[in-house]
Design a protein around this motif. Sequence first.
Motif, PDB file in Angstrom:
ATOM      1  N   GLY A  10      12.267   2.147  -0.349  1.00 41.44           N
ATOM      2  CA  GLY A  10      11.579   0.866  -0.495  1.00 41.44           C
ATOM      3  C   GLY A  10      11.403   0.476  -1.953  1.00 41.44           C
ATOM      4  N   GLU A  11      11.086   1.440  -2.805  1.00 39.03           N
ATOM      5  CA  GLU A  11      10.903   1.147  -4.230  1.00 39.03           C
ATOM      6  C   GLU A  11      12.234   0.816  -4.898  1.00 39.03           C
ATOM      7  N   ARG A  12      13.280   1.493  -4.510  1.00 43.84           N
ATOM      8  CA  ARG A  12      14.606   1.167  -5.044  1.00 43.84           C
ATOM      9  C   ARG A  12      14.979  -0.280  -4.721  1.00 43.84           C
ATOM     10  N   GLU A  13      14.754  -0.668  -3.470  1.00 49.62           N
ATOM     11  CA  GLU A  13      15.100  -2.016  -3.041  1.00 49.62           C
ATOM     12  C   GLU A  13      14.242  -3.050  -3.759  1.00 49.62           C
ATOM     13  N   LEU A  14      12.970  -2.733  -3.980  1.00 51.26           N
ATOM     14  CA  LEU A  14      12.074  -3.679  -4.653  1.00 51.26           C
ATOM     15  C   LEU A  14      12.534  -3.926  -6.091  1.00 51.26           C
ATOM     16  N   LEU A  15      12.880  -2.865  -6.812  1.00 51.66           N
ATOM     17  CA  LEU A  15      13.358  -3.036  -8.193  1.00 51.66           C
ATOM     18  C   LEU A  15      14.639  -3.863  -8.230  1.00 51.66           C
ATOM     19  N   ARG A  16      15.518  -3.624  -7.258  1.00 55.26           N
ATOM     20  CA  ARG A  16      16.794  -4.357  -7.215  1.00 55.26           C
ATOM     21  C   ARG A  16      16.580  -5.825  -6.848  1.00 55.26           C
ATOM     22  N   ARG A  17      15.789  -6.068  -5.803  1.00 58.13           N
ATOM     23  CA  ARG A  17      15.600  -7.420  -5.300  1.00 58.13           C
ATOM     24  C   ARG A  17      14.957  -8.333  -6.330  1.00 58.13           C
ATOM     25  N   TYR A  18      13.998  -7.809  -7.089  1.00 59.98           N
ATOM     26  CA  TYR A  18      13.278  -8.633  -8.058  1.00 59.98           C
ATOM     27  C   TYR A  18      13.818  -8.489  -9.481  1.00 59.98           C
ATOM     28  N   ALA A  19      14.921  -7.745  -9.645  1.00 57.84           N
ATOM     29  CA  ALA A  19      15.546  -7.556 -10.959  1.00 57.84           C
ATOM     30  C   ALA A  19      14.532  -7.078 -11.998  1.00 57.84           C
ATOM     31  N   ILE A  20      13.734  -6.093 -11.625  1.00 55.66           N
ATOM     32  CA  ILE A  20      12.697  -5.570 -12.505  1.00 55.66           C
ATOM     33  C   ILE A  20      13.336  -4.832 -13.676  1.00 55.66           C
TER      34      ILE A  20
ATOM     35  N   LEU B 188       5.591  -9.262 -11.197  1.00 55.70           N
ATOM     36  CA  LEU B 188       5.384  -8.947  -9.793  1.00 55.70           C
ATOM     37  C   LEU B 188       4.179  -8.016  -9.741  1.00 55.70           C
ATOM     38  N   VAL B 189       3.126  -8.451  -9.068  1.00 58.44           N
ATOM     39  CA  VAL B 189       1.897  -7.672  -8.972  1.00 58.44           C
ATOM     40  C   VAL B 189       1.736  -7.171  -7.542  1.00 58.44           C
ATOM     41  N   ARG B 190       1.564  -5.865  -7.410  1.00 59.11           N
ATOM     42  CA  ARG B 190       1.334  -5.289  -6.076  1.00 59.11           C
ATOM     43  C   ARG B 190      -0.108  -4.786  -6.003  1.00 59.11           C
ATOM     44  N   SER B 191      -0.817  -5.250  -4.969  1.00 58.57           N
ATOM     45  CA  SER B 191      -2.205  -4.827  -4.799  1.00 58.57           C
ATOM     46  C   SER B 191      -2.591  -4.922  -3.327  1.00 58.57           C
ATOM     47  N   VAL B 192      -3.696  -4.293  -2.973  1.00 58.44           N
ATOM     48  CA  VAL B 192      -4.162  -4.310  -1.587  1.00 58.44           C
ATOM     49  C   VAL B 192      -4.727  -5.676  -1.229  1.00 58.44           C
ATOM     50  N   ASP B 193      -5.513  -6.252  -2.148  1.00 60.40           N
ATOM     51  CA  ASP B 193      -6.118  -7.563  -1.935  1.00 60.40           C
ATOM     52  C   ASP B 193      -5.591  -8.549  -2.970  1.00 60.40           C
ATOM     53  N   PRO B 194      -5.640  -9.858  -2.683  1.00 55.83           N
ATOM     54  CA  PRO B 194      -5.147 -10.847  -3.644  1.00 55.83           C
ATOM     55  C   PRO B 194      -5.897 -10.780  -4.962  1.00 55.83           C
ATOM     56  N   PRO B 195      -5.191 -10.922  -6.081  1.00 54.44           N
ATOM     57  CA  PRO B 195      -5.856 -10.904  -7.388  1.00 54.44           C
ATOM     58  C   PRO B 195      -6.612 -12.203  -7.635  1.00 54.44           C
ATOM     59  N   GLU B 196      -7.572 -12.123  -8.555  1.00 49.90           N
ATOM     60  CA  GLU B 196      -8.328 -13.297  -8.960  1.00 49.90           C
ATOM     61  C   GLU B 196      -8.053 -13.570 -10.437  1.00 49.90           C
ATOM     62  N   PRO B 197      -8.058 -14.851 -10.839  1.00 55.66           N
ATOM     63  CA  PRO B 197      -7.807 -15.172 -12.249  1.00 55.66           C
ATOM     64  C   PRO B 197      -8.927 -14.621 -13.130  1.00 55.66           C
ATOM     65  N   PRO B 198      -8.590 -14.458 -14.422  1.00 54.92           N
ATOM     66  CA  PRO B 198      -7.346 -14.857 -15.095  1.00 54.92           C
ATOM     67  C   PRO B 198      -6.224 -13.859 -14.872  1.00 54.92           C
TER      68      PRO B 198
END
Length: 261
Positions: free
Chosen positions: A179-189, A151-161
């Motif tokens: 919000g961070e607690r929910e994100l870790l739980r939702r994505y099973a980080i 899961l990548v979080r950034s302001v703008d979309p990443p570019e390959p590679p």
Amino acid sequence: MHVLILGGTTEARRLAELLHARGSDRVTSSLAGRVAAPRLPPGEVRVGGFGGTEGMAEWLRAHRVDAVIDATHPFAGTISFHAALATAAVHVPLLALRRPGWAPVPGDDWHGTDSLAGAAELVRGLGRRVFLTTGRMGLAAFAHLDDRWFLVRSVDPPEPPYPARLETLLDRGPFTLDGERELLRRYAIDVLVTKDSGGAATAPKLTAAREAGVPVVVVRRPPVPEGVRETPSPEGAAAWLDTLRPHPYDPYRRGPEDEPA
């Protein structure tokens, strides 16, 4: 004075706002232009690179800059070294404005490294579902980890590679602890990767990881160029500028010629 702020950070904007409110200096903020819609500070703004050390030195001469404050991101190492060399070449004072880095507290499971490549190697032994918060520019270091989900979080979309198994979350801090607690739980980080950027805007992820028992890979920040003075706050930078101003004439102030031989 004409002050050049090498910006793009929250601290740089705060400094520009502080100096703009004082109204005693001409302030130019320089942004790298890597974010599509940056938050612009008050005062003059230029966007884009300088063309290396020589280009920056020429810009400082042409625009009669009296002081430079490097308030770039702690990991923007190239521009910081260019600034150190350019200001030395034209004899312009330089200050680095760097927010303090993070420090582990009891309960943290931190794993330090000096590079993104090192972070990728650490991930192999720590988890399979990775929350990657190092920005969109260094994803190539993780592109070979085909057996991991990111899961990548950034302001703008990443570019390959970038990694094949990737989900992008476009967002901009500050972030909340809930919000961070929910994100870790939702994505099973099960592992978090971050740079030691410091500051409060993105720190809640560290608390959430500690609470959830999630290990954190921390990329250490590079050092400020040797010999460059540092301050941790915009207020400290403003105070430093005041030390560069000529003192008002004082007929009772002793000068060097008044000192005993």
